[in-house]
Design a protein around this motif. Structure first.
Motif, PDB file in Angstrom:
ATOM      1  N   CYS A 122       1.746  79.321  64.058  1.00 55.24           N
ATOM      2  CA  CYS A 122       1.739  77.867  64.226  1.00 55.24           C
ATOM      3  C   CYS A 122       2.976  77.234  63.594  1.00 55.24           C
ATOM      4  CB  CYS A 122       0.483  77.277  63.589  1.00 55.24           C
ATOM      5  SG  CYS A 122       0.241  75.520  63.925  1.00 55.24           S
ATOM      6  N   ALA A 123       3.630  76.346  64.350  1.00 53.04           N
ATOM      7  CA  ALA A 123       4.728  75.541  63.813  1.00 53.04           C
ATOM      8  C   ALA A 123       4.132  74.318  63.116  1.00 53.04           C
ATOM      9  CB  ALA A 123       5.670  75.107  64.924  1.00 53.04           C
ATOM     10  N   ILE A 124       4.742  73.921  62.031  1.00 53.31           N
ATOM     11  CA  ILE A 124       4.242  72.783  61.255  1.00 53.31           C
ATOM     12  C   ILE A 124       5.382  71.796  61.036  1.00 53.31           C
ATOM     13  CG2 ILE A 124       3.127  72.033  59.125  1.00 53.31           C
ATOM     14  CD1 ILE A 124       2.110  74.908  58.794  1.00 53.31           C
ATOM     15  N   SER A 125       5.103  70.528  61.330  1.00 54.24           N
ATOM     16  CA  SER A 125       6.067  69.461  61.038  1.00 54.24           C
ATOM     17  C   SER A 125       5.418  68.469  60.078  1.00 54.24           C
ATOM     18  CB  SER A 125       6.522  68.762  62.322  1.00 54.24           C
ATOM     19  OG  SER A 125       5.428  68.110  62.954  1.00 54.24           O
ATOM     20  N   THR A 126       6.183  67.515  59.605  1.00 51.29           N
ATOM     21  CA  THR A 126       5.653  66.615  58.575  1.00 51.29           C
ATOM     22  C   THR A 126       6.377  65.277  58.581  1.00 51.29           C
ATOM     23  OG1 THR A 126       4.903  66.614  56.276  1.00 51.29           O
ATOM     24  CG2 THR A 126       7.212  67.228  56.669  1.00 51.29           C
ATOM     25  N   ASP A 127       5.843  64.333  57.808  1.00 52.80           N
ATOM     26  CA  ASP A 127       6.513  63.071  57.467  1.00 52.80           C
ATOM     27  C   ASP A 127       6.790  63.083  55.975  1.00 52.80           C
ATOM     28  OD1 ASP A 127       6.054  62.262  60.058  1.00 52.80           O
ATOM     29  OD2 ASP A 127       4.479  60.822  59.554  1.00 52.80           O
ATOM     30  N   ILE A 128       7.938  62.553  55.584  1.00 51.38           N
ATOM     31  CA  ILE A 128       8.279  62.460  54.159  1.00 51.38           C
ATOM     32  C   ILE A 128       8.911  61.101  53.880  1.00 51.38           C
ATOM     33  CG2 ILE A 128       9.742  63.365  52.301  1.00 51.38           C
ATOM     34  CD1 ILE A 128       9.428  66.128  53.548  1.00 51.38           C
ATOM     35  N   ILE A 129       8.466  60.475  52.805  1.00 54.07           N
ATOM     36  CA  ILE A 129       9.023  59.199  52.350  1.00 54.07           C
ATOM     37  C   ILE A 129       9.775  59.429  51.045  1.00 54.07           C
ATOM     38  CG2 ILE A 129       8.501  56.842  51.605  1.00 54.07           C
ATOM     39  CD1 ILE A 129       5.850  57.096  53.150  1.00 54.07           C
ATOM     40  N   THR A 130      11.016  59.007  50.991  1.00 52.97           N
ATOM     41  CA  THR A 130      11.757  59.083  49.732  1.00 52.97           C
ATOM     42  C   THR A 130      11.806  57.705  49.081  1.00 52.97           C
ATOM     43  OG1 THR A 130      13.938  58.615  50.693  1.00 52.97           O
ATOM     44  CG2 THR A 130      13.217  60.913  50.669  1.00 52.97           C
ATOM     45  N   GLY A 131      11.805  57.705  47.756  1.00 49.51           N
ATOM     46  CA  GLY A 131      11.986  56.458  47.025  1.00 49.51           C
ATOM     47  C   GLY A 131      10.779  55.560  47.020  1.00 49.51           C
ATOM     48  N   PHE A 132       9.557  56.134  47.118  1.00 46.49           N
ATOM     49  CA  PHE A 132       8.373  55.287  47.001  1.00 46.49           C
ATOM     50  C   PHE A 132       8.308  54.703  45.587  1.00 46.49           C
ATOM     51  CE2 PHE A 132       3.754  54.596  46.351  1.00 46.49           C
ATOM     52  CZ  PHE A 132       3.559  53.683  47.380  1.00 46.49           C
ATOM     53  N   CYS A 133       7.552  53.641  45.449  1.00 47.98           N
ATOM     54  CA  CYS A 133       7.472  52.883  44.196  1.00 47.98           C
ATOM     55  C   CYS A 133       7.306  53.796  42.981  1.00 47.98           C
ATOM     56  CB  CYS A 133       6.295  51.921  44.260  1.00 47.98           C
ATOM     57  SG  CYS A 133       6.303  50.830  45.711  1.00 47.98           S
ATOM     58  N   GLY A 134       8.238  53.696  42.046  1.00 49.28           N
ATOM     59  CA  GLY A 134       8.146  54.432  40.793  1.00 49.28           C
ATOM     60  C   GLY A 134       8.547  55.885  40.867  1.00 49.28           C
ATOM     61  N   GLU A 135       9.017  56.359  42.025  1.00 48.08           N
ATOM     62  CA  GLU A 135       9.343  57.775  42.157  1.00 48.08           C
ATOM     63  C   GLU A 135      10.500  58.152  41.227  1.00 48.08           C
ATOM     64  OE1 GLU A 135       9.799  60.608  45.970  1.00 48.08           O
ATOM     65  OE2 GLU A 135      11.600  59.402  45.560  1.00 48.08           O
ATOM     66  N   THR A 136      10.254  59.149  40.378  1.00 51.52           N
ATOM     67  CA  THR A 136      11.273  59.630  39.452  1.00 51.52           C
ATOM     68  C   THR A 136      12.040  60.784  40.090  1.00 51.52           C
ATOM     69  OG1 THR A 136       9.809  61.272  38.454  1.00 51.52           O
ATOM     70  CG2 THR A 136       9.779  59.038  37.510  1.00 51.52           C
ATOM     71  N   ASP A 137      13.119  61.182  39.429  1.00 54.44           N
ATOM     72  CA  ASP A 137      13.879  62.345  39.910  1.00 54.44           C
ATOM     73  C   ASP A 137      12.998  63.589  39.921  1.00 54.44           C
ATOM     74  OD1 ASP A 137      16.191  60.876  40.286  1.00 54.44           O
ATOM     75  OD2 ASP A 137      17.015  61.344  38.304  1.00 54.44           O
ATOM     76  N   GLU A 138      12.146  63.730  38.890  1.00 56.42           N
ATOM     77  CA  GLU A 138      11.270  64.903  38.820  1.00 56.42           C
ATOM     78  C   GLU A 138      10.254  64.887  39.965  1.00 56.42           C
ATOM     79  OE1 GLU A 138      11.959  62.859  36.304  1.00 56.42           O
ATOM     80  OE2 GLU A 138      13.270  64.184  35.131  1.00 56.42           O
TER      81      GLU A 138
END
Length: 485
Positions: free
Chosen positions: A335-351
């Protein structure tokens, strides 16, 4: 389906503007132009709108110059999407100075959210119809004809448009969207969909199966079952799995998918979108059982960090998500798997961002839809959190995951070189008249030399080369039609 795409490692239709055209004769002499933006659900809804208006005597057209009514089906998920639609409506407003009788209307998510601004303050449109008000469109157009501005954005707990046969965008097409449910009960903190499309309600499974059967008889060879969260589809079942009405049949998503697969082994079945907290093993087991259910799952993760997921109100942890990935790999191995990703959501740290990077490296997605966080009005995130990640940091993080995904997509495509893939012919390639294209069951676009093929045929293609976006190959043979189950 949560966002208009920022960067897509795919050649799908999401995010494009598309017009609907029908060959049904006009009974009232009026022509309708429909333009769609955003997710697959909007494209499907536009086909419902075209059907409703066609039944009232309109003929749809691709030529806006001859249109009497212009309807724009909108997306309100990201600010960029709304800006594009506003610019388009401004163009139509200028057109009305030369054609004052032209009726301009806005449909969908943006219509529900900005009805007052668009109708009264900016006066960009004559009518506004929300996602559950499309049956009322003929009346709304009539109201405009009498000199009024018309609006209906009432949300419904029952409307599924199950009895309406959509006017398909691509006459003679190969693939079609089939909406199985409407609305969303998930209150993800970043998302406006529950406010613009209302609560979840599932469509009668028999009407879904009949629509798929009709499509197959008309020459379509692939259907995509659509819902904001298809895994929560349930007919005559409560959210807890209890029977609503005793003595009546019940259907969950796994059972529905099997019913559609049984229409014909030559009808490919896809679905979108799944929610990690609701995807159960019975769905995967049905996928593994039927060859014509495509081995492809879009499973949005949004973030690889459990704390960020909690702020997003996603309802699962990093560990839960990875367990679902393990189940997919175990039950549906190819099975191939794809996704959605959000960068920089509220409070997101480098870690926390690094946790997303590490999860991407662990899962190695075939495709991804990737976005910078865009705060939307009236969402839980707007009320509860501060959009405090600087735009340049959001952009830097987005570029990092884009580069990572390009490498991952290329890795998976290289694994296909030398394999023979069953491909559904879609037609000519966009880049060359000497090449044709189609998709394999893993949702990869395959390019192959032009030959004596027809749209809708299945062929076997040996993969000889690839890029991060496409596979390339030579045709081995044309597949014979399968026998029914």
């Amino acid at each position: 389906m949560d966002f208009e795409q920022n960067k897509v490692i795919d050649e799908g239709r999401q995010g494009e503007a598309t017009v609907v055209e029908s060959a049904v004769p006009a009974a009232n002499g009026k022509r309708l132009y429909v333009e769609s933006y955003g997710c697959q659900m909007n494209f499907s809804d536009s086909e419902v709108v075209a059907s409703i208006m066609t039944n009232e005597g309109y003929i749809t057209t691709r030529n806006i110059e001859e249109a009497d009514v212009v309807l724009i089906n909108t997306c309100s998920i990201r600010e960029n999407a709304e800006t594009r639609v506003r610019n388009r409506l401004t163009e139509f407003k200028k057109r009305k100075s030369d054609q004052p009788e032209l009726v301009v209307g806005i449909l969908g998510c943006m219509a529900e959210r900005l009805k007052k601004s668009l109708l009264e303050e900016e006066q960009l449109v004559d009518l506004v119809a929300g996602p559950d008000a499309y049956r009322d469109l003929p009346n709304l157009v009539e109201e405009v004809g009498s000199g009024q501005r018309a609006v209906n954005v009432l949300l419904s707990r029952e409307e599924t448009y199950a009895d309406i046969s959509p006017v398909r965008m691509d006459t003679g097409g190969v693939s079609a969207f089939v909406t199985i449910m409407r609305g969303c009960d998930n209150m993800c903190s970043f998302c406006v969909v529950p406010f613009t499309r209302g609560r979840e309600r599932s469509r009668d499974p028999q009407t879904i199966v009949q629509e798929c059967r009709d499509l197959f008889e008309k020459g379509y060879r692939e259907v995509t079952l659509l819902g904001q969260n298809v895994d929560s589809y349930r007919w005559n079942l409560t959210s807890k799995g209890e029977v609503k009405e005793e003595g009546k049949p019940t259907t969950n998503f796994a059972q529905l998918m099997e019913m559609v697969a049984l229409v014909s082994p030559d009808l490919r079945v896809r679905f979108s979108t799944s929610h990690p907290k609701d995807m159960t093993d019975d769905v995967l087991e049905v996928m593994a059982k039927y060859e014509n259910i495509c081995e492809y799952i879009h499973l949005p993760v949004q973030s690889g960090n459990t704390e960020v997921l909690a702020r997003m109100n996603r309802g699962y942890s990093r560990e839960w998500y990875l367990e679902r990935i393990e189940a997919i790999r175990r039950i549906v191995p190819d099975c191939a798997i794809s996704t959605d990703i959000i960068t920089g959501f509220c409070g997101e740290t480098d870690e926390e961002h690094q946790d997303t990077v590490n999860l991407m490296k662990e899962v190695q997605y075939e495709f991804a839809y990737m976005f910078k966080y865009s705060e939307r009005p009236k969402t839980l995130a707007e009320r509860r959190f501060k959009d405090d990640v600087p735009e340049d940091v959001k952009g830097k993080r987005l570029n990092e995951i884009i580069d990572l995904q390009l490498a991952s997509s290329l890795f998976w495509h290289k694994q296909q070189i030398g394999k023979v893939k069953k491909v559904l012919v879609e037609g000519k390639s966009k880049r060359s008249d000497e090449e044709w294209c189609g998709r394999d069951g893993r949702n990869s676009m395959v390019i192959f030399p032009k030959g004596a093929f027809e749209k809708g045929q299945y062929i076997l293609v040996k993969i000889t080369d690839c890029t991060s976006a496409t596979l390339k190959g030579e045709v081995v043979s044309v597949c014979e039609p399968a026998h029914n189950y």
